[in-house]
Design a protein around this motif. Structure first.
Motif, PDB file in Angstrom:
ATOM      1  N   ASP A  92       0.833  -1.192   0.000  1.00 61.08           N
ATOM      2  CA  ASP A  92       0.000   0.000   0.000  1.00 61.08           C
ATOM      3  C   ASP A  92       0.866   1.239   0.000  1.00 61.08           C
ATOM      4  O   ASP A  92       1.919   1.271   0.620  1.00 61.08           O
ATOM      5  CB  ASP A  92      -0.842  -0.009   1.276  1.00 61.08           C
ATOM      6  CG  ASP A  92      -2.292  -0.109   0.941  1.00 61.08           C
ATOM      7  OD1 ASP A  92      -2.621  -0.973   0.110  1.00 61.08           O
ATOM      8  OD2 ASP A  92      -3.083   0.665   1.504  1.00 61.08           O
ATOM      9  N   THR A  94       1.875   4.274   1.385  1.00 62.66           N
ATOM     10  CA  THR A  94       1.713   4.978   2.647  1.00 62.66           C
ATOM     11  C   THR A  94       2.935   5.846   2.852  1.00 62.66           C
ATOM     12  O   THR A  94       4.034   5.495   2.427  1.00 62.66           O
ATOM     13  CB  THR A  94       1.622   3.994   3.821  1.00 62.66           C
ATOM     14  OG1 THR A  94       2.722   3.083   3.729  1.00 62.66           O
ATOM     15  CG2 THR A  94       0.336   3.222   3.830  1.00 62.66           C
ATOM     16  N   ASP A  96       4.673   8.375   5.918  1.00 66.10           N
ATOM     17  CA  ASP A  96       4.635   8.974   7.239  1.00 66.10           C
ATOM     18  C   ASP A  96       3.605   8.305   8.159  1.00 66.10           C
ATOM     19  O   ASP A  96       2.774   8.976   8.751  1.00 66.10           O
ATOM     20  CB  ASP A  96       4.322  10.477   7.096  1.00 66.10           C
ATOM     21  CG  ASP A  96       4.918  11.281   8.247  1.00 66.10           C
ATOM     22  OD1 ASP A  96       5.829  10.738   8.905  1.00 66.10           O
ATOM     23  OD2 ASP A  96       4.453  12.404   8.478  1.00 66.10           O
ATOM     24  N   VAL A  97       3.627   6.983   8.178  1.00 68.07           N
ATOM     25  CA  VAL A  97       2.704   6.285   9.070  1.00 68.07           C
ATOM     26  C   VAL A  97       3.500   5.313   9.942  1.00 68.07           C
ATOM     27  O   VAL A  97       4.609   4.922   9.599  1.00 68.07           O
ATOM     28  CB  VAL A  97       1.623   5.483   8.300  1.00 68.07           C
ATOM     29  CG1 VAL A  97       0.696   6.398   7.552  1.00 68.07           C
ATOM     30  CG2 VAL A  97       2.235   4.466   7.369  1.00 68.07           C
ATOM     31  N   ASN A  98       2.904   4.945  11.041  1.00 70.96           N
ATOM     32  CA  ASN A  98       3.511   3.943  11.912  1.00 70.96           C
ATOM     33  C   ASN A  98       2.677   2.685  11.839  1.00 70.96           C
ATOM     34  O   ASN A  98       1.460   2.736  11.986  1.00 70.96           O
ATOM     35  CB  ASN A  98       3.533   4.433  13.358  1.00 70.96           C
ATOM     36  CG  ASN A  98       4.369   5.682  13.505  1.00 70.96           C
ATOM     37  OD1 ASN A  98       5.458   5.772  12.937  1.00 70.96           O
ATOM     38  ND2 ASN A  98       3.849   6.650  14.229  1.00 70.96           N
ATOM     39  N   PHE A  99       3.323   1.561  11.612  1.00 71.45           N
ATOM     40  CA  PHE A  99       2.582   0.304  11.518  1.00 71.45           C
ATOM     41  C   PHE A  99       2.397  -0.326  12.892  1.00 71.45           C
ATOM     42  O   PHE A  99       3.328  -0.407  13.683  1.00 71.45           O
ATOM     43  CB  PHE A  99       3.321  -0.670  10.605  1.00 71.45           C
ATOM     44  CG  PHE A  99       2.933  -0.501   9.167  1.00 71.45           C
ATOM     45  CD1 PHE A  99       1.856  -1.198   8.650  1.00 71.45           C
ATOM     46  CD2 PHE A  99       3.618   0.369   8.339  1.00 71.45           C
ATOM     47  CE1 PHE A  99       1.468  -1.030   7.326  1.00 71.45           C
ATOM     48  CE2 PHE A  99       3.238   0.542   7.016  1.00 71.45           C
ATOM     49  CZ  PHE A  99       2.165  -0.158   6.516  1.00 71.45           C
ATOM     50  N   HIS A 100       1.174  -0.768  13.148  1.00 68.70           N
ATOM     51  CA  HIS A 100       0.894  -1.518  14.369  1.00 68.70           C
ATOM     52  C   HIS A 100       0.926  -3.005  14.077  1.00 68.70           C
ATOM     53  O   HIS A 100       1.357  -3.809  14.888  1.00 68.70           O
ATOM     54  CB  HIS A 100      -0.477  -1.150  14.920  1.00 68.70           C
ATOM     55  CG  HIS A 100      -0.542   0.234  15.457  1.00 68.70           C
ATOM     56  ND1 HIS A 100      -0.126   0.565  16.715  1.00 68.70           N
ATOM     57  CD2 HIS A 100      -0.942   1.391  14.882  1.00 68.70           C
ATOM     58  CE1 HIS A 100      -0.286   1.869  16.909  1.00 68.70           C
ATOM     59  NE2 HIS A 100      -0.778   2.394  15.805  1.00 68.70           N
ATOM     60  N   ARG A 101       0.413  -3.360  12.918  1.00 66.74           N
ATOM     61  CA  ARG A 101       0.418  -4.755  12.483  1.00 66.74           C
ATOM     62  C   ARG A 101       0.739  -4.785  11.003  1.00 66.74           C
ATOM     63  O   ARG A 101       0.275  -3.924  10.255  1.00 66.74           O
ATOM     64  CB  ARG A 101      -0.972  -5.392  12.653  1.00 66.74           C
ATOM     65  CG  ARG A 101      -1.257  -5.834  14.050  1.00 66.74           C
ATOM     66  CD  ARG A 101      -2.718  -6.176  14.152  1.00 66.74           C
ATOM     67  NE  ARG A 101      -3.107  -6.211  15.537  1.00 66.74           N
ATOM     68  CZ  ARG A 101      -3.113  -7.316  16.278  1.00 66.74           C
ATOM     69  NH1 ARG A 101      -2.775  -8.465  15.751  1.00 66.74           N
ATOM     70  NH2 ARG A 101      -3.481  -7.269  17.527  1.00 66.74           N
ATOM     71  N   ARG A 102       1.481  -5.767  10.578  1.00 68.77           N
ATOM     72  CA  ARG A 102       1.754  -5.895   9.153  1.00 68.77           C
ATOM     73  C   ARG A 102       1.794  -7.379   8.817  1.00 68.77           C
ATOM     74  O   ARG A 102       2.840  -7.999   8.785  1.00 68.77           O
ATOM     75  CB  ARG A 102       3.078  -5.218   8.818  1.00 68.77           C
ATOM     76  CG  ARG A 102       3.214  -4.996   7.339  1.00 68.77           C
ATOM     77  CD  ARG A 102       4.141  -3.873   6.995  1.00 68.77           C
ATOM     78  NE  ARG A 102       3.712  -3.302   5.738  1.00 68.77           N
ATOM     79  CZ  ARG A 102       4.406  -2.424   5.056  1.00 68.77           C
ATOM     80  NH1 ARG A 102       5.540  -1.980   5.512  1.00 68.77           N
ATOM     81  NH2 ARG A 102       3.949  -1.983   3.912  1.00 68.77           N
ATOM     82  N   GLU A 103       0.621  -7.937   8.583  1.00 76.42           N
ATOM     83  CA  GLU A 103       0.515  -9.382   8.332  1.00 76.42           C
ATOM     84  C   GLU A 103       0.338  -9.685   6.859  1.00 76.42           C
ATOM     85  O   GLU A 103       0.549 -10.803   6.419  1.00 76.42           O
ATOM     86  CB  GLU A 103      -0.694  -9.948   9.089  1.00 76.42           C
ATOM     87  CG  GLU A 103      -0.621  -9.774  10.579  1.00 76.42           C
ATOM     88  CD  GLU A 103      -1.952  -9.990  11.263  1.00 76.42           C
ATOM     89  OE1 GLU A 103      -1.985  -9.894  12.497  1.00 76.42           O
ATOM     90  OE2 GLU A 103      -2.964 -10.249  10.570  1.00 76.42           O
ATOM     91  N   ARG A 104      -0.139  -8.701   6.104  1.00 74.99           N
ATOM     92  CA  ARG A 104      -0.408  -8.942   4.689  1.00 74.99           C
ATOM     93  C   ARG A 104       0.899  -8.935   3.926  1.00 74.99           C
ATOM     94  O   ARG A 104       1.755  -8.093   4.145  1.00 74.99           O
ATOM     95  CB  ARG A 104      -1.376  -7.878   4.161  1.00 74.99           C
ATOM     96  CG  ARG A 104      -2.725  -7.932   4.863  1.00 74.99           C
ATOM     97  CD  ARG A 104      -3.567  -6.716   4.586  1.00 74.99           C
ATOM     98  NE  ARG A 104      -3.963  -6.655   3.192  1.00 74.99           N
ATOM     99  CZ  ARG A 104      -3.664  -5.654   2.391  1.00 74.99           C
ATOM    100  NH1 ARG A 104      -2.948  -4.646   2.826  1.00 74.99           N
ATOM    101  NH2 ARG A 104      -4.065  -5.666   1.145  1.00 74.99           N
TER     102      ARG A 104
END
Lengths: 153, 133
Positions: A92, A94, A96-104
């Motif tokens: 995706d 994106t 300037d974001v913070n990832f909490h979960r990245r399973e995909r």
């Protein structure tokens, strides 16, 4: 893994040991399938995307779950009896974001499948709906069952 | 970037969270959750689920995502080869209070659910200007 069975007369004890291993393996498979339930993936080739191949009358239908992959990122080709699926899934966009979960998962893929029958390459149809790809491959005339009339003399 | 090979991710089945009446397996969708300055975005892979079959429920701070796959016709041919199972999707998350519930947006594209959860005003980062005295 290919297990080569030696004839019994060469090593009398050897082959029965292999049989025992085979029995143990089957038993373990059964045990594990009891835990994982009916939804556990059946025999998988380990190559993305997983497929379901069905035969419906004069057509072979190949289905694949490819969420997030649009028609523009997908390439389907048939050469002889080999169906090749290739493409890529992009991450995706994106910033300037913070990832909490990245399973995909994302990346590129290429999978070949040998079709059970000869197909008519001009009549193949493919559609992608809700992340499921469905390819309909009509069998070639030569692969269709033929009724042979018996002439009375 | 896209040179990485895509690996097969085996679908994980939900373990007994209230049995379903339909005899179909229920899977846990893979999700991405990321936070930006103004919102929290959730992406869930639910292949085979049409837009109308997605059920998003927010009860207190429990966000529940449910997606059901239309049933296949009974006599849909003979299966020659099967590498995955078709089933429904279910997953639950606990949200913090910082979400503006009124403005949650959901969309579905190519079997991927996208939920945008905007942050409430109070939770947004605030820059405090220092004035020289």
């Amino acid at each position: 893994m290919a297990i080569i069975r030696y004839p019994n007369w060469l090593w009398p004890g050897y082959s029965s040991a292999l049989d025992d291993f085979e029995k143990a393996r089957r038993h373990m498979d059964r045990l594990f399938s009891a835990f994982t339930g009916s939804g556990a993936a059946p025999a998988s080739s380990g190559v993305f995307p997983p497929l379901i191949v069905t035969e419906e009358g004069d057509t072979v239908i190949v289905e694949a779950e490819i969420p997030g992959i649009g028609a523009q990122d997908l390439d389907i080709s048939v050469i002889g009896r080999t169906l090749t699926l290739s493409g890529q899934r992009k991450p995706d966009e994106t910033s300037d974001v913070n990832f909490h979960r990245r399973e995909r998962k994302w990346g590129s893929f290429r999978k070949a499948l040998t079709l059970p029958e000869d197909v008519n390459p001009d009549a193949i149809k493919a559609e992608c709906r809700d992340g499921v790809l469905k390819i309909v491959l009509p069998k070639a005339e030569s692969a269709k069952p033929r009724k042979i009339a018996i002439a009375n003399e | 970037m896209a040179d990485k090979d895509l690996q097969v991710e085996e679908k994980k089945e939900v373990q007994a969270s209230g049995e379903s009446t339909k005899n179909v397996p229920v899977f846990i969708p893979a999700v991405d959750i990321y936070e930006s300055e103004n919102s929290l975005t959730l992406l869930a892979d639910m292949p085979g689920v049409p837009l109308g079959n997605v059920d998003i429920d927010l009860n207190a701070d429990q966000l529940t995502i449910r997606g059901s796959v239309p049933q296949r016709p009974e006599n849909s041919g003979k299966i020659l080869f099967q590498e995955y199972c078709v089933g429904d999707y279910y997953r639950q998350f606990t949200l913090s209070n910082e979400i503006d519930r009124e403005k949650i947006q959901a969309s579905m594209k190519d079997g991927v659910l996208k939920l945008v959860l905007p942050k409430a005003e109070a939770a947004k980062p605030r820059k405090i200007a220092v004035t020289a005295s």
